[in-house]
Design an enzyme around this catalytic site. Structure first.
Site, short mmCIF file in Angstrom:
data_model
loop_
_atom_site.label_atom_id
_atom_site.label_comp_id
_atom_site.label_asym_id
_atom_site.label_seq_id
_atom_site.Cartn_x
_atom_site.Cartn_y
_atom_site.Cartn_z
N LYS A 26 0.83 -1.22 0.00
CA LYS A 26 0.00 0.00 0.00
C LYS A 26 0.86 1.25 0.00
CE LYS A 26 -2.41 -0.86 3.66
NZ LYS A 26 -1.59 -2.07 3.86
N CYS A 69 -12.15 1.95 17.29
CA CYS A 69 -10.83 1.42 17.00
C CYS A 69 -9.93 1.27 18.23
CB CYS A 69 -10.21 2.34 15.96
SG CYS A 69 -8.57 1.96 15.44
N MET A 70 -9.73 2.35 18.98
CA MET A 70 -8.77 2.23 20.08
C MET A 70 -9.27 2.76 21.40
SD MET A 70 -8.10 5.60 19.20
CE MET A 70 -8.59 5.86 20.73
N MET A 126 -7.16 -4.85 17.19
CA MET A 126 -8.62 -4.86 17.28
C MET A 126 -9.24 -6.07 17.97
SD MET A 126 -9.61 -2.04 16.57
CE MET A 126 -8.03 -1.34 17.00
N GLY A 144 -4.37 1.54 14.76
CA GLY A 144 -4.55 1.22 13.37
C GLY A 144 -4.37 2.40 12.44
N GLN A 145 -5.00 3.51 12.79
CA GLN A 145 -5.02 4.65 11.87
C GLN A 145 -3.75 5.49 12.03
OE1 GLN A 145 -9.16 6.31 11.16
NE2 GLN A 145 -9.33 5.60 13.26
#
Ligand code: MGD
Ligand code: MGD
Ligand code: SF4
Ligand code: MO
Length: 827
Positions: free
Chosen positions: A90, A174-175, A350, A387-388
């Site tokens: 990616k 998410c977190m 997650m 994650g982000q």
């Protein structure tokens, strides 16, 4: 010899590069990672500049090659400590995300059901009017992909300006449980360790995450060590086999929620075998349990003896029953933690956060490390991954959650509000003490009719795609279409499942089309400059917020004035004259990011999260906070927090100090929580577990990566992973389209039997990147009581076979395109 994992990354990148020549449209030449900036190709026209990768929380740096106003090449950045020149597939293609043919380029307002082009002036005025008329029913839904200044501006606009705390980000999904786990344990958020732990651990345990696909470059830091002849044992605990399992020495397959039992079982044995770290615990830890009524994150003190008694029942045999992991494997884990001669790093993401016991399991895994003393030395660490790209920087640090203020402060505490009001120079009492709605509640209120108490009427969404990613879409999103008085504003770069229901669409600038800053998983703050212009009239999200605020200021909204009567976002030049940054023609007359960051930086000193001046980040490939000025004027980052050898805030003479301890004694808390079953379990009607997640090639809802031809070709459609035995029993063939049904909705998907991931019998897995196959019609919004983070990792479904005749042409095409039936799936 090159490690197989790493070789397969490079192979995928090479495959993708080859594909790019054919694809032509959005893919870019791939420059090999071994090239340093100095020897990157170029001539007079080609300029290279640094930026963090747009995608995951690993936070790799890329070099961006720009020619004639376009990004034309991407290379790994050798000067970056995180990735040392390497990128995943990616990352190599990140430049392509700017150039999808359907970029949004004009503001669009829905008039009589049709989207109609309007001017930016009309767009900003429309939003400001709705807010002015009903400020308390406005909500701002943001993102861990917001840049730090974007999040800070949104935060100040809402909490300091409007006095409305209804601001929450997708990072809630998410977190949030990682945050509550850290606060419950250490009194303060974010990991103590850093990525160096991966270079130095002897044992790496992944607790239900898949870093081989989700944090690929970070994971290759571990697998690369093996190719250099180092021993590192990888123990993968999960509910399905993944590419991480392929690299693991041991795979422990657990039932959903089995992690809770495993952590309790390890602690039980450490105590039972008397090989926990008495010295570390005696000096640096307390024991804690939940209050019997109205439990809080603070909990209540319990004695070591109480802890011992509570945990006694979690014998390896009971843990085996609850988790499905054999008792001898639990003993093996406990023996590893009981051994002080090795270093153990735990990683999670997650699997532990999207969990109705998310706070509990986060606290328990910290507890395993504290009790065993595997803490605070390089390689010995409980490390939660985000994650982000800026879930840490923009959400956790800037505090863009409904209850928080910048720098680890909360709206509920008067002294925190007062300090924030001082820094913002706004009137005393401007900040409301009532926390706003968390994400699930916010959308519930937005999609509920006003007559039934749905008191959010206007919502602004930036940098997130809730129409695809909220759980239980039928309950939390789709109802919007029948509610004419609810107004959805979406700032986006491409048409999405969310823009489908939007009343107003704002075209946004993306990544290097604007200045930005991100904060990655290891407390590393990163900076980049705008390199190319956005297409058409697309503009910066931060500008949008400032322009809306200024329109409200012009309309006489008192909250948009500071104590001196100035606009709350006023930026003045050296002569004291205000620069009209709310007018986009003047937005880049100054560096707005720098002004906002310098203001924000004041907050970060209050809780030892100190950041350096903006210009230090211009020079660096990111710096890990706390960053502290040295006597010689240089700035020093911190790798290991709370450990005296590295953390400047630990008091002289102490080896460790948890200086934000919730018990005010410099100690961390080791929690006891009882095991609880998952919120929904398979039964006669819905006999299978559904787990959802991601794949290597795509970023979340695929809006960006599906527009990059080589990535999309490698993974063209979502699928349902099934176990061979289950498929055989149900007479289901490879590639056949089936319907996944839950109590909340359905989703049709082609089957991939024993595909890239291999679920055990009774479990199916579906990735959520495909906008044509919305698996969140099926998922559950049940959430953790403290973090309010929903559980996307488990619910009950059934797999229903469709007859071939009933398949539509589109479904037949999906079968043809299924990764199970194409040759292009990278192996
Ligand atoms: N390629 C790619 N990379 C990404 C992203 C992306 O979209 N694409 N997104 C980024 C983001 S924002 C995130 S949050 C991360 C997510 O990164 P990960 O958490 O690594 O990935 P997921 O696919 O969400 O998680 C799936 C795993 O959940 C585990 N699981 C299921 N039930 C349980 C349980 O009860 N307990 C535990 N402990 N585990 C369980 C399963 O073992 C399964 O493999 O990835 C980041 N990186
Ligand atoms: N079933 C299931 N659902 C999940 C999860 C799961 O594991 N399973 N995981 C959850 C998690 S952990 C996460 S983090 C979320 C992610 O959920 P989302 O944030 O909703 O997903 P993204 O695709 O990242 O959405 C970002 C959007 O912003 C747009 N965009 C990109 N750059 C910019 C920009 O600069 N400005 C603007 N205005 N827009 C931009 C992109 O086109 C994209 O549509 O999904 C959650 N949902
Ligand atoms: S590992 Fe993450 S940050 Fe690094 S190149 Fe890949 S997507 Fe980008
Ligand atoms: Mo996430």
């Amino acid at each position: 010899m090159m490690d197989t994992k790493r070789r397969s990354f490079l192979k995928s990148a090479a495959l993708a590069a080859a594909g790019s020549m054919v694809a032509g449209d959005t893919s870019l030449p791939v420059v090999h990672a071994d090239q340093a900036v100095g020897d990157l190709p170029g001539g007079d026209g080609l300029n290279w500049n640094k930026a963090p990768c747009r995608f995951c929380g690993t936070g790799c740096h890329v070099q961006v090659g720009v020619e004639d106003g376009r990004v034309v090449a991407i290379a790994g950045d050798k000067a970056a400590d995180v990735n040392k020149g390497l990128l995943c597939v990616k990352g190599y293609h990140v430049g392509g995300i700017l150039y999808g043919s359907d970029r949004l380029t004009k503001p669009l307002l829905r008039k009589d059901g049709e989207l109609t082009e309007i001017s930016w002036d009309e767009a900003i005025e429309t939003i400001a009017k709705r807010i002015f008329d009903s400020p308390d029913t406005f909500a701002f839904y943001g993102s861990g992909q917001w840049t730090i200044p974007e999040g800070y501006a949104a935060q100040k606009f809402m909490k300091g300006g409007l006095g409305n705390n209804h601001i929450d980000p997708n990072a809630r999904l998410c977190m949030a449980s990682a945050v509550t786990g850290f606060i419950a344990t250490y009194g303060v958020d974010e990991p103590a360790g850093c990525y160096q732990d991966l270079d130095e651990c002897d044992v790496l345990i992944t607790w239900g995450n898949n870093p081989a696909e989700m944090h690929p470059v970070l994971f290759s830091r571990v697998t690369d060590r093996r190719s250099r002849g180092q021993q590192v044992r990888i123990i993968d605990i999960g509910t399905r086999r993944t590419r991480t399992t392929d690299a693991a020495s041991d795979y422990l397959e657990m039932k959903p929620h089995g992690d809770v039992a495993i952590a309790l079982g390890i602690m039980h044995l450490l105590i039972e075998n008397d090989n926990y770290d008495k010295s570390f615990v005696g000096k640096h830890c307390n024991f804690r349990g939940a209050e019997a009524e109205n439990p809080t994150l603070q909990g209540e003190a319990i004695s070591e003896d109480d802890f011992r008694k509570s945990i006694a029942k979690y014998t390896p045999e009971l843990v085996e029953e609850l988790s499905g992991v054999p008792a001898d494997k639990i003993r093996m884990l406990a023996d590893l933690f009981g051994n002080h001669d090795i270093r153990i790093t735990s990683l999670w993401c997650m699997g532990m956060n999207q969990h109705t016991m998310g706070t509990a399991i986060n606290s328990l895994v910290h507890g395993v490390h504290l009790l065993s003393g595997h803490f605070g030395r390089p390689g010995d660490a409980p490390t939660s991954l985000t994650g982000q790209p800026s879930a840490c920087g923009t959400v956790r640090e800037v505090g863009t959650l409904a209850h928080a203020l910048p720098g680890g402060r909360v709206v509920a505490k008067p002294e925190h509000r007062q300090q924030s009001e001082e820094y913002w120079n706004v009137r005393e009492g401007s900040i409301s003490e009532v926390p706003g709605y968390h994400t699930v509640k916010m959308f519930d209120q937005f999609t509920r009719p006003t007559s039934e108490g749905g008191d959010i009427t206007t919502m602004l969404v930036q940098v997130t795609n809730p129409g695809q990613t909220l759980p239980n879409l039928n309950a939390l999103f789709n109802d919007k279409k029948d509610l004419d008085d609810k107004f959805l504003i979406v700032s986006e770069v491409y048409p999405t499942a969310t823009t489908l229901l939007a009343d107003l669409i704002l075209p946004a600038a993306l990544w290097v089309e604007k200045n930005g800053m991100f904060g990655n998983s290891e407390r590393r703050t990163q900076q980049w400059f705008k390199m190319v212009d956005p297409p058409g009239q697309a503009r910066d999200d931060c500008w949008m917020t400032i322009a809306i605020a200024h329109k409200l200021f012009e309309m006489g909204h008192e909250g948009m004035k500071d104590k001196d009567g100035d606009f709350i976002f006023a930026i003045k030049d050296d002569d004291g004259k205000e620069i009209p940054v709310w007018d986009f023609d003047h937005y880049y007359d100054t560096n707005v990011d720098k002004h906002l960051f310098e203001e924000y930086r004041q907050f970060t000193r209050m809780k030892h999260k100190n950041l350096a001046p903006y210009d230090e980040y211009v020079k660096a490939r990111g710096l890990r906070w706390p960053v502290v000025e040295q006597e010689d004027g240089s700035w020093r980052e911190t790798r290991f927090r709370f450990s005296a050898f590295d953390d400047p805030f630990v008091k002289e003479g102490q080896e460790f100090e948890f200086y934000h301890s919730s018990s005010d004694d410099g100690r961390a808390q080791i929690w006891f929580h009882d095991y609880q079953p998952p919120p929904e379990m398979p039964d006669d009607q819905y006999p299978m577990w559904l787990c959802t997640g991601r794949v290597l090639e795509h970023w979340h809802t695929g809006t960006m990566t599906r527009r990059v031809a080589p990535l999309n070709r490698a993974m063209p459609t979502a699928y349902v992973e099934m176990n061979m035995a289950d498929a055989k029993a149900a007479n289901i063939r490879q590639g056949e389209v089936v319907t996944i049904e839950s109590r909340r909705g359905t989703c049709d998907l082609p089957v991939w039997i024993d595909g890239r991931g291999r679920p055990p019998r009774g479990t199916v897995f579906v990735p959520f990147f495909d906008e044509t196959k919305l698996i969140n019609n099926c998922t559950l919004e049940a959430h953790d009581p403290f973090s309010k983070q929903p559980d996307y990792k488990k619910c009950a479904v059934r797999v229903v076979k469709k007859t071939t005749q009933s398949q539509s042409p589109a479904e037949k095409a999906a079968v043809k395109e299924s990764p199970a039936t194409t040759a292009e799936v990278p192996s």
